[in-house]
Enzyme design. Structure first.
Site, PDB file in Angstrom:
ATOM      1  N   ARG A  12     -13.474  15.380 -33.762  1.00  8.23           N
ATOM      2  CA  ARG A  12     -12.810  16.441 -33.020  1.00  8.23           C
ATOM      3  C   ARG A  12     -13.251  17.766 -33.634  1.00  8.23           C
ATOM      4  O   ARG A  12     -12.515  18.440 -34.323  1.00  8.23           O
ATOM      5  CB  ARG A  12     -11.277  16.320 -33.057  1.00  8.23           C
ATOM      6  N   PHE A  60     -19.171  14.624 -26.026  1.00  4.35           N
ATOM      7  CA  PHE A  60     -18.777  13.803 -27.170  1.00  4.35           C
ATOM      8  C   PHE A  60     -18.690  12.318 -26.812  1.00  4.35           C
ATOM      9  O   PHE A  60     -18.850  11.462 -27.666  1.00  4.35           O
ATOM     10  CB  PHE A  60     -17.442  14.280 -27.754  1.00  4.35           C
ATOM     11  N   TYR A 104       0.834  -1.205   0.000  1.00  9.04           N
ATOM     12  CA  TYR A 104       0.000   0.000   0.000  1.00  9.04           C
ATOM     13  C   TYR A 104       0.866   1.251   0.000  1.00  9.04           C
ATOM     14  O   TYR A 104       0.548   2.235  -0.663  1.00  9.04           O
ATOM     15  CB  TYR A 104      -0.917   0.004   1.232  1.00  9.04           C
ATOM     16  N   PHE A 149      -7.931  21.558 -24.471  1.00  7.31           N
ATOM     17  CA  PHE A 149      -8.200  20.135 -24.564  1.00  7.31           C
ATOM     18  C   PHE A 149      -9.404  19.856 -23.669  1.00  7.31           C
ATOM     19  O   PHE A 149      -9.579  20.486 -22.628  1.00  7.31           O
ATOM     20  CB  PHE A 149      -7.003  19.264 -24.174  1.00  7.31           C
ATOM     21  N   THR A 150     -10.218  18.891 -24.073  1.00  9.94           N
ATOM     22  CA  THR A 150     -11.526  18.665 -23.443  1.00  9.94           C
ATOM     23  C   THR A 150     -11.464  18.522 -21.915  1.00  9.94           C
ATOM     24  O   THR A 150     -12.055  19.321 -21.185  1.00  9.94           O
ATOM     25  CB  THR A 150     -12.165  17.405 -24.060  1.00  9.94           C
TER      26      THR A 150
HETATM   27  O1  PLI Z   1      -7.236  10.394 -20.889  1.00  5.16           O
HETATM   28  P1  PLI Z   1      -6.401  10.887 -19.754  1.00  5.16           P
HETATM   29  O2  PLI Z   1      -7.210  11.294 -18.597  1.00  5.16           O
HETATM   30  O3  PLI Z   1      -5.302   9.951 -19.394  1.00  5.16           O
HETATM   31  O4  PLI Z   1      -5.612  12.192 -20.299  1.00  5.16           O
HETATM   32  C1  PLI Z   1      -6.278  13.363 -20.585  1.00  5.16           C
HETATM   33  C2  PLI Z   1      -5.542  14.114 -21.656  1.00  5.16           C
HETATM   34  C3  PLI Z   1      -4.862  15.245 -21.341  1.00  5.16           C
HETATM   35  N1  PLI Z   1      -4.185  15.957 -22.291  1.00  5.16           N
HETATM   36  C4  PLI Z   1      -4.174  15.570 -23.579  1.00  5.16           C
HETATM   37  C5  PLI Z   1      -3.415  16.387 -24.571  1.00  5.16           C
HETATM   38  C6  PLI Z   1      -4.833  14.430 -23.975  1.00  5.16           C
HETATM   39  O5  PLI Z   1      -4.784  14.063 -25.248  1.00  5.16           O
HETATM   40  C7  PLI Z   1      -5.564  13.672 -23.000  1.00  5.16           C
HETATM   41  C8  PLI Z   1      -6.341  12.548 -23.367  1.00  5.16           C
HETATM   42  N2  PLI Z   1      -6.547  12.272 -24.629  1.00  5.16           N
HETATM   43  C9  PLI Z   1      -7.324  11.344 -25.149  1.00  5.16           C
HETATM   44  C10 PLI Z   1      -8.143  10.402 -24.349  1.00  5.16           C
HETATM   45  C11 PLI Z   1      -7.359  11.266 -26.588  1.00  5.16           C
HETATM   46  O6  PLI Z   1      -8.026  10.371 -27.141  1.00  5.16           O
HETATM   47  O7  PLI Z   1      -6.700  12.102 -27.222  1.00  5.16           O
END
Ligand code: PLI
Length: 475
Positions: free
Chosen positions: A399, A466, A89, A141-142
């Site tokens: 996108r 989305f 842990y 970014f989303t």
């Molecule tokens: O999907 P996560 O939570 O591990 O990461 C989020 C994330 C943060 N920044 C950027 C630039 C990304 O591209 C991003 C996640 N991107 C996804 C899931 C994608 O399909 O591009």
């Protein structure tokens, strides 16, 4: 941990006189069967999924180009590391391996593991953003923007204008517009800007990189005002490769060296290890400031787990530590980006409108140019992704207007300049033949584009719509 992957002889030091093909620096050891369903079954699956490729079952997909996130293939060295998981842990040895890999290759002092990138975004936003703050960045970014907004901040886009033009051939379309950033600081005041959020290769702009010169200049400008720079390092290795290839003075330096210098102009980073770091799950927050780290290592206990695992199993931290080491090898990154460029070149040669130059992790189809007869609120990119699945079982991702969501104050759609479909290439997964088939399918859909109608939105979730929105065709 063994601190380096098995040796790789790499490429000959002296370039041959005539261009020679390159090939991936690995061979396949395990395979996973995939199948293409027949056309009626694909049509039924699409209706079932509400014309949203996120809602398709993976087993109904032939070639999965939805994302490069967590979809890569791990090496035998990483899998071997999984068996060395220390699932204590507290104080797992794999945490210290991960910390060591991040320090060595990204250069930050402290690291807090998180379950994935958005976990790190949550911690950073909660710690630094106060209601009314403004967070400038090179295109949204989303998940990043949502966490900034949930913390009471407002994202302001300060990317260079050419980022919004799919036909501009500028080599660093991810750069920050320094004049726009300067003006914003003057207008809102440095004290209202907790940090500048810099993304390395800008996902929503088509995987476009930022130059070392721009990063240095951002550091210099913000330094004068006492504003922090926080990097989204999710695809910083790919960004470092573009610097090596495109920026004067970097051709002779390794991607690993470039990455270290690039990160040195920031105060910390959020990271989704599911991309560059070649793992299926995991992320981290890195910080140089001792006090901030103290706070983050306390906050992570609330949302993720203890600061030495933060939502990850020991085995997953080991796989990521090893993935980081592998990811900065020049021959790996050249093959990774090279495969994306291969697909891009095929589409470009066939006259398909794509975002140029081709980005690091994906080829982006320009849905506006594809379907000029459709209005943006008829969701042309969403429709294009659906058409591609219908044609061949290839799954891509919208996108455009759907991903952009609604303005949190007015409730209106955001209308982004770019309306794109992303063909995202997982790392070390598909072959050149898969790329050929994908290109043929896109070209077939392009050939019949005039007859295609748009979509109507029939279900819209509140956050990050989305992922789960549903549509019906207008025809
Ligand atoms: O999907 P996560 O939570 O591990 O990461 C989020 C994330 C943060 N920044 C950027 C630039 C990304 O591209 C991003 C996640 N991107 C996804 C899931 C994608 O399909 O591009």
């Amino acid at each position: 941990m063994t601190t380096s992957p098995p040796p790789n002889p790499g490429f000959p030091a002296s370039a041959p006189a005539r261009p020679r093909s390159w090939a991936e620096p690995w061979k396949v050891k395990v395979v996973e069967p995939i199948r293409m369903m027949d056309a009626p079954a694909r049509a039924a699956a699409l209706v079932e999924a509400g014309y949203n490729t996120f809602l398709l079952r993976s087993e109904d997909v032939y070639i999965d180009l939805l994302t490069d996130s967590g979809t890569g293939a791990m090496s035998d060295w990483q899998w071997a590391g999984m068996m060395m998981g220390d699932e204590a842990y507290a104080g797992s040895r794999n945490f210290y391996h991960l910390e060591d890999a991040v320090r060595r290759h990204y250069g930050y002092r402290h690291i807090v593991p998180t379950h994935q990138g958005r976990g790190a975004e949550n911690l950073l936003s909660r710690m630094l953003i106060h209601p009314g703050n403004v967070v400038p960045g090179n295109m949204y970014f989303t998940t990043t923007r949502l966490h900034q907004e949930l913390a009471g901040g407002r994202f302001v886009d300060v990317i260079v204008p050419e980022a919004h033009d799919p036909t501009s051939l500028r080599p660093f379309k991810g750069n920050i517009d320094l004049a726009a950033l300067d003006l914003l600081i003057t207008n809102v005041g440095a004290k209202n800007i907790p940090y500048v959020c810099v993304a390395a290769t800008v996902n929503m702009a088509g995987g476009q990189p930022i130059s070392m010169a721009n990063m240095r200049a951002v550091r210099e400008l913000t330094g004068r005002h006492g504003i922090r720079v926080m990097l989204d390092a999710t695809r910083a290795v790919e960004n470092a490769y573009f610097i090596q290839q495109r920026e004067a003075g970097f051709a002779g330096r390794s991607v690993a060296q470039i990455l270290l210098e690039f990160c040195s102009y920031s105060d910390g980073c959020t990271m989704s290890g599911k991309k560059d770091s070649l793992v299926n799950i995991g992320g981290w927050l890195a910080l140089n400031d001792d006090t901030l780290y103290e706070e983050a290592s306390n906050l992570v206990v609330v949302y993720e787990g203890l600061h030495t695992y933060g939502g990850m199993a020991g085995r997953d931290m080991e796989a990521m530590a090893r993935g980081i080491v592998e990811s900065v090898q020049d021959d790996h990154i050249r093959a990774r980006v090279g495969q994306v460029e291969y697909l891009g070149r095929k589409l470009q040669e066939a006259g398909v409108p794509i975002v140029l130059p081709v980005g690091g992790h994906a080829v982006y189809l320009d849905a506006r140019a594809f379907y000029p007869h459709l209005k943006q609120d008829q969701f042309p990119a969403q429709r294009l992704a659906a058409e591609l699945y219908l044609d061949s079982g290839v799954r891509a991702m919208e996108r455009g207007i759907v991903s952009a969501g609604r303005d949190s104050t007015t409730g209106e759609h955001h209308y982004p300049a770019l309306e794109l479909v992303r063909l995202t290439i997982p790392r070390r997964v598909y072959t050149q033949a898969h790329m050929d088939l994908t290109a043929e399918s896109v070209i077939a859909v392009h050939d019949t584009r005039q007859a295609t109608k748009g979509l109507r939105l029939v279900h819209e979730p509140r956050y990050l719509r989305f992922f789960q929105a549903r549509f019906e065709p207008l025809d």
